[in-house]
Design a protein around this motif. Structure first.
Motif, PDB file in Angstrom:
ATOM      1  N   GLU A  37      18.747  26.949  51.425  1.00  0.00           N
ATOM      2  CA  GLU A  37      18.234  27.176  50.079  1.00  0.00           C
ATOM      3  C   GLU A  37      17.823  28.638  49.872  1.00  0.00           C
ATOM      4  N   GLU A  40      21.014  30.429  48.904  1.00  0.00           N
ATOM      5  CA  GLU A  40      21.476  30.145  47.545  1.00  0.00           C
ATOM      6  C   GLU A  40      20.637  30.877  46.504  1.00  0.00           C
ATOM      7  N   SER A  44      25.364  32.039  44.495  1.00  0.00           N
ATOM      8  CA  SER A  44      25.818  30.653  44.414  1.00  0.00           C
ATOM      9  C   SER A  44      27.096  30.608  43.584  1.00  0.00           C
ATOM     10  N   TRP A  45      27.673  29.421  43.484  1.00  0.00           N
ATOM     11  CA  TRP A  45      28.838  29.270  42.611  1.00  0.00           C
ATOM     12  C   TRP A  45      28.487  29.661  41.174  1.00  0.00           C
ATOM     13  N   LEU A 157      27.957  28.969  51.195  1.00  0.00           N
ATOM     14  CA  LEU A 157      28.470  27.639  50.867  1.00  0.00           C
ATOM     15  C   LEU A 157      29.739  27.373  51.667  1.00  0.00           C
TER      16      LEU A 157
END
Length: 403
Positions: A37, A40, A44-45, A157
């Motif tokens: 986390e 992220e 992130s995406w 990711l």
């Protein structure tokens, strides 16, 4: 070291410990695992999709790679309104066919990545940048290769398969080194499939072979360029330009004896300069020249009023500026500029350097200084681009009114 700005930076610094800086950096692969986390928070995406939806990644560099080659821009861009923008349909078709997406200097366009990159610079003391890599299936963007910079690989990711082969020569540079893949050692010193939260340090010059993990992969590489003997010698040579022997014309028409004598004079002048400018002087000069990103602090960049007590002040230089106290004055040096202030401001300046971020009221309270005095100091630091200011109550005269 000033307080790190990101949770990622603080977690990584804690995990690395003192051994990394004193023994492991540039010398061995270091593997750590952080809370996914935290990563992220950096990217992130969603962050990538926002960049792609703009149609451009400038001033960062946007690339598609396949089979070790950069694909021509015209294959995934189109002209609209007089400018080149992404054609997402073409881009995604290329990626479905095995192309990998790379954004160099992602820290120049994404705030979370910028903060994390600056923390890497604070941890290592070296110039840093961040690149992003996206791969699907088991695609391979590059053949086996090495980088001329040290790297933190951060898996955000998905998964990525890494093989580290070690060096074929010590400490290659962009100006020196043979990166032909035939030189990659056959032996594998470290092998792992990285998963979200994994962080790996790959030393400069260590060959590696990388492939997608079979599904999706988004990872960041935080590079940092360590100073070398070559950097010191180039710096000494610039300082030696004050010596006439260095600037003089070479005696092309002279006898071999005359040319040899001139070479001896040049070398003697250079060595005399080098002995008076040891690496410690080089590091000190570099720190004086070090600054930070040129960031905006509207409305305070333009308002004549001083920031209010609840305004948040943040130090801009990535590395701590040089502070010199002389009698009743204190001089702050960064980006090769000097700001001289009354010595009464020293406690506030030291606290801001140490904590990096605080309100005007917090700086005043913790140093026993009047709020007005701190606000005046912040205004001066703001004009010299040494701090940013955010929030706070703007004076009523400068506030907009609804009509």
């Amino acid at each position: 070291m000033t307080t790190l700005a990101s949770r990622f930076g603080r977690a990584l610094s804690s995990e690395l410990g003192v051994d990394f800086a004193t023994r492991q950096v540039s010398n061995e692969v270091v593997f750590r695992h952080l809370d996914p986390e935290l990563l992220e928070e950096c990217f992130s995406w969603e962050g990538l999709n926002e960049i792609l939806s703009r149609g451009s990644a400038e001033p960062a560099e946007f690339l598609l790679y396949a089979d070790g080659k950069s694909l021509p821009e015209h294959q995934y861009t189109v002209t609209r309104g007089g400018r080149r923008v992404f054609d997402l349909s073409k881009m995604f078709a290329l990626m479905r066919s095995g192309a990998s997406l790379i954004i160099d200097s992602l820290d120049r366009i994404h705030p979370g990545v910028r903060v994390a990159t600056d923390d890497i610079m604070r941890i290592t003391g070296e110039t840093s940048a961040c690149n992003m890599f996206v791969t699907f299936d088991d695609a391979q963007a590059f053949p086996s290769h090495f980088d001329e910079v040290d790297t933190f690989v951060v898996q955000i990711l998905g998964t990525k398969r890494w093989q580290i082969h070690g060096p074929s020569e010590e400490f290659p540079l962009p100006e020196y080194g043979d990166s032909d893949p035939v030189n990659c050692p056959e032996s594998v010193l470290f092998e792992r499939t990285l998963v979200p939260g994994d962080v790996m340090h790959v030393p400069r010059g260590w060959w590696h072979t990388v492939r997608g993990g079979g599904d999706t992969s988004l990872h960041l590489t935080f590079t940092f360029t360590r100073r070398t003997g070559y950097d010191w010698l180039r710096w000494v040579m610039r300082q030696a330009l004050s010596r006439v022997e260095i600037r003089g014309n070479l005696d092309r028409a002279g006898t071999p004896e005359a040319q040899e004598a001139q070479a001896e004079r040049i070398l003697a002048a250079f060595l005399a300069e080098a002995k008076s400018l040891p690496p410690a002087e080089f590091f000190a000069a570099e720190r004086r020249a070090s600054g930070g990103r040129d960031l905006s602090s509207l409305p305070w960049d333009v308002l004549k009023a001083r920031p209010s007590a609840d305004a948040v002040v943040e130090l801009v230089p990535v590395l701590p500026p040089v502070v010199h106290v002389d009698a009743d004055q204190v001089t702050v040096t960064t980006a090769d500029q000097n700001l001289t202030l009354p010595a009464e401001h020293l406690a506030v300046i030291e606290l801001l350097i140490r904590e990096r971020r605080a309100t005007v009221a917090g700086l005043a309270d913790r140093t026993g200084s009047p709020v007005g005095s701190v606000a005046a100091l912040v205004s001066a630091l703001l004009q010299y681009r040494l701090v940013t200011v955010s929030g706070g109550r703007t004076p009523r005269a400068e506030r907009g009114t609804v009509r």
